[in-house]
Design an enzyme around this catalytic site. Structure first.
Site, PDB file in Angstrom:
ATOM      1  N   ARG A 108       1.159  -9.386  -5.243  1.00  0.00           N
ATOM      2  CA  ARG A 108       0.980 -10.827  -5.688  1.00  0.00           C
ATOM      3  C   ARG A 108       0.265 -11.319  -6.896  1.00  0.00           C
ATOM      4  O   ARG A 108      -0.898 -10.988  -7.024  1.00  0.00           O
ATOM      5  CB  ARG A 108       0.884 -12.000  -4.476  1.00  0.00           C
ATOM      6  N   THR A 112      -0.115 -16.815 -10.348  1.00  0.00           N
ATOM      7  CA  THR A 112       1.197 -17.319 -10.166  1.00  0.00           C
ATOM      8  C   THR A 112       1.594 -17.161  -8.802  1.00  0.00           C
ATOM      9  O   THR A 112       2.498 -18.183  -8.211  1.00  0.00           O
ATOM     10  CB  THR A 112       2.206 -16.526 -11.008  1.00  0.00           C
ATOM     11  N   ASP A 204      -7.039 -11.078   4.020  1.00  0.00           N
ATOM     12  CA  ASP A 204      -6.269 -10.386   3.342  1.00  0.00           C
ATOM     13  C   ASP A 204      -5.746  -9.047   4.185  1.00  0.00           C
ATOM     14  O   ASP A 204      -6.722  -8.101   4.487  1.00  0.00           O
ATOM     15  CB  ASP A 204      -6.858  -9.868   1.825  1.00  0.00           C
ATOM     16  N   ASP A 207      -6.444  -5.210   2.564  1.00  0.00           N
ATOM     17  CA  ASP A 207      -7.952  -5.018   2.765  1.00  0.00           C
ATOM     18  C   ASP A 207      -8.463  -4.722   3.850  1.00  0.00           C
ATOM     19  O   ASP A 207      -9.271  -3.868   4.003  1.00  0.00           O
ATOM     20  CB  ASP A 207      -8.866  -6.442   1.861  1.00  0.00           C
TER      21      ASP A 207
HETATM   22  C1  PRP Z   1       0.223  -9.591   0.724  1.00  0.00           C
HETATM   23  C2  PRP Z   1       1.242  -9.344   2.059  1.00  0.00           C
HETATM   24  C3  PRP Z   1       2.537  -9.582   1.581  1.00  0.00           C
HETATM   25  C4  PRP Z   1       2.442 -10.569   0.624  1.00  0.00           C
HETATM   26  C5  PRP Z   1       2.608 -11.968   1.248  1.00  0.00           C
HETATM   27  O1  PRP Z   1       0.331  -8.315  -0.200  1.00  0.00           O
HETATM   28  O2  PRP Z   1       1.095  -8.026   2.624  1.00  0.00           O
HETATM   29  O3  PRP Z   1       3.371  -8.587   0.875  1.00  0.00           O
HETATM   30  O4  PRP Z   1       0.833 -10.518   0.252  1.00  0.00           O
HETATM   31  O5  PRP Z   1       2.591 -13.018   0.293  1.00  0.00           O
HETATM   32  P1  PRP Z   1       3.841 -14.036   0.061  1.00  0.00           P
HETATM   33  O6  PRP Z   1       4.500 -14.224   1.246  1.00  0.00           O
HETATM   34  O7  PRP Z   1       3.169 -15.154  -0.819  1.00  0.00           O
HETATM   35  O8  PRP Z   1       4.769 -13.284  -1.119  1.00  0.00           O
HETATM   36  P2  PRP Z   1      -0.605  -8.343  -1.341  1.00  0.00           P
HETATM   37  O9  PRP Z   1       0.168  -9.077  -2.549  1.00  0.00           O
HETATM   38  O10 PRP Z   1      -1.942  -8.871  -0.994  1.00  0.00           O
HETATM   39  O11 PRP Z   1      -0.543  -6.660  -1.641  1.00  0.00           O
HETATM   40  P3  PRP Z   1      -1.410  -5.629  -0.788  1.00  0.00           P
HETATM   41  O12 PRP Z   1      -0.512  -5.437   0.548  1.00  0.00           O
HETATM   42  O13 PRP Z   1      -1.190  -4.436  -1.641  1.00  0.00           O
HETATM   43  O14 PRP Z   1      -2.758  -6.218  -0.404  1.00  0.00           O
HETATM   44  N1  URA Z   2      -1.419 -11.786   2.171  1.00  0.00           N
HETATM   45  C1  URA Z   2      -2.509 -11.632   2.706  1.00  0.00           C
HETATM   46  O1  URA Z   2      -2.825 -10.441   3.050  1.00  0.00           O
HETATM   47  N2  URA Z   2      -3.025 -12.659   3.598  1.00  0.00           N
HETATM   48  C2  URA Z   2      -2.659 -13.912   3.491  1.00  0.00           C
HETATM   49  O2  URA Z   2      -3.219 -14.980   3.804  1.00  0.00           O
HETATM   50  C3  URA Z   2      -1.693 -14.217   2.655  1.00  0.00           C
HETATM   51  C4  URA Z   2      -0.859 -13.153   1.769  1.00  0.00           C
END
Ligand code: PRP
Ligand code: URA
Length: 213
Positions: A108, A112, A204, A207
């Site tokens: 994400r 935005t 997160d 993480d």
């Molecule tokens: C997180 C999560 C989803 C997304 C959800 O990924 O694992 O893929 O955010 O958010 P949304 O419903 O608002 O789209 P992130 O972008 O943090 O990437 P990562 O898994 O690499 O940490």
């Molecule tokens: N992605 C995450 O990992 N945690 C949240 O709460 C939202 C998006």
């Protein structure tokens, strides 16, 4: 949140128990990873009770021969949304060891909150399989909507989406954009904060799974 025919929110004491530990900021990376896997297996058992291709075989018991139904080999494809979705793959594999795995990389944009796709590798013939997309967090719903659309554009017709924690706004968005996709969420949280994080949530997920913060 409105009731949607294609949304199932689990309400199981065992899943609630495990999610309570998952949320705790003191839970270690190892325990977090194990819990994500265990919750996914519990969800898989219920989410895939419909729609899994089956086949009939003859089984000879010590007394007679009977016709039995088994899960068709190589009938489902697991598609984790990277990174955090990777933590759920083994949880499905425990029950469907022959499932192939496709990967969709998305992150994400922090300002935005729009998802950006950076990787996509899917098994040959995925369009004829039951595709199970996994991602622990369904927040704004942007990543889920885009991943589902990407798979539909590749010809996939049978898609399910599993998330551990959902925010009402995100679940509604996906349910309305893709009424033909079954959406399975272990628990529905209160709302999103101004940074698009789920409250109370677990922080997160990527993480916490991979120790990157
Ligand atoms: C997180 C999560 C989803 C997304 C959800 O990924 O694992 O893929 O955010 O958010 P949304 O419903 O608002 O789209 P992130 O972008 O943090 O990437 P990562 O898994 O690499 O940490
Ligand atoms: N992605 C995450 O990992 N945690 C949240 O709460 C939202 C998006």
């Amino acid at each position: 949140m409105k009731n949607y025919e294609n949304v199932i929110i689990f309400d199981h004491p065992l899943i609630r128990h495990k999610i309570a530990i998952l949320r705790d900021e003191k839970t270690s990376m190892k325990e977090f990873r194990e819990l994500v896997e265990e919750i996914t297996t519990l969800m898989t058992y219920e989410s895939l009770k419909d729609g899994v291709p089956t086949t009939e075989i003859e089984v000879k018991t010590p007394l007679e021969t009977c016709t039995q139904t088994i899960v068709a080999d190589n009938s489902i494809v697991i598609v984790p949304i990277l990174r955090a979705g990777l933590g759920m793959v083994n949880g499905v594999h425990v029950l469907f060891p022959s499932a192939k795995v496709g990967h969709i990389g998305m992150y994400r944009n922090e300002e935005t909150l729009q998802p950006e796709t950076y990787y996509c590798k899917l098994p040959h013939g995925i369009e004829d399989k039951l595709v199970v997309i996994v991602d622990p967090m369904l927040a704004t719903g942007g990543s889920a909507c885009d991943a589902i659309q990407l798979l539909k554009n590749k010809g996939c017709k049978h898609i399910k989406f599993m998330a551990i924690i959902g925010a009402p706004e995100g679940v509604s968005k996906v349910a309305e954009a893709h009424p033909d996709v079954g959406i399975y969420v272990s628990t529905l949280d209160r709302c999103l904060n101004e940074h698009g994080y789920i409250l109370p949530g677990l922080g997160d997920a990527g993480d916490r799974l991979f120790g990157t913060k």
